[in-house]
Enzyme design. Structure first.
Site, PDB file in Angstrom:
ATOM      1  N   ASP A  59       0.856  -1.184   0.000  1.00  0.00           N
ATOM      2  CA  ASP A  59       0.000   0.000   0.000  1.00  0.00           C
ATOM      3  C   ASP A  59       0.888   1.228   0.000  1.00  0.00           C
ATOM      4  O   ASP A  59       1.993   1.211   0.547  1.00  0.00           O
ATOM      5  CB  ASP A  59      -0.903   0.018   1.230  1.00  0.00           C
ATOM      6  N   ASP A  85      -7.230  -1.160  -4.376  1.00  0.00           N
ATOM      7  CA  ASP A  85      -8.268  -0.751  -3.429  1.00  0.00           C
ATOM      8  C   ASP A  85      -9.179   0.317  -4.036  1.00  0.00           C
ATOM      9  O   ASP A  85     -10.394   0.307  -3.834  1.00  0.00           O
ATOM     10  CB  ASP A  85      -7.651  -0.216  -2.140  1.00  0.00           C
TER      11      ASP A  85
END
Length: 184
Positions: free
Chosen positions: A114, A150
């Site tokens: 991430d 995401d």
């Protein structure tokens, strides 16, 4: 094979997700943060062993198995909905591409990379009591760090909800029009 073209959306999401994760992994140190737009938007390299947005409920193996099952189900559904409206197929293709991006990380690395670190708005829910239950307060000053996959899953879900709302209204209006014409 016209219905297979929607998978190019999934492929593009997967490619963009993996390229950006590779660029972050090879150019940043773990937990390093680079301001992009001041403190509002930063690139922050973290590795996530849980679900999307850093949510964790158990072991990584559970999320991997769940992601495989969900990805297969989405792919099957994508092929079954070949005659559906484009918005529905597009939203499912975004979700599928995002699911594959994070699944690929889980399988190859055991964790998800991430790096998008944004501060959109703060969330503050004061503690409260409802009936006989006490609810603790919740405070989030910064959103969890996330990635392209995401974003694709989230946008796909929002578009799918919009489609479901619009399609439900369209079906109701069509049924009403057909019933009105039958009465005449």
């Amino acid at each position: 094979m016209k219905h297979v073209r929607i998978l190019w959306v999934s492929f593009f999401v997967l490619l963009l997700d993996q390229v950006t994760k590779y660029a972050i992994k090879t150019n940043m140190a773990l937990h390093e943060s680079i301001p992009v737009i001041g403190d509002f938007l930063r690139l922050t390299y973290v590795e996530n062993y849980g679900m999307a947005f850093g949510i964790s409920f158990g072991e990584n193996k559970f999320f991997t198995v769940f992601a495989v099952i969900a990805s297969v189900a989405i792919l099957v559904y994508l092929f079954k909905m070949k005659s559906e409206f484009y918005l529905a197929r597009f939203s499912m293709a975004l979700i599928f591409g995002g699911a594959l991006g994070n699944l690929m990380d889980r399988i190859l690395r055991g964790r998800v990379v991430d790096f998008i670190d944004g501060e959109f708005f703060n969330i503050r829910i004061p503690s409260f009591q409802f009936l006989f239950l006490d609810f603790p307060g919740y405070r989030m000053d910064r959103w969890p760090v996330y990635n392209v996959a995401d974003i694709a899953v989230t946008v796909g879900m929002v578009l799918l909800m919009i489609f479901m709302f619009l399609f439900d209204n369209y079906e109701q209006e069509t049924e009403l029009t057909e019933e009105t014409e039958m009465i005449r």
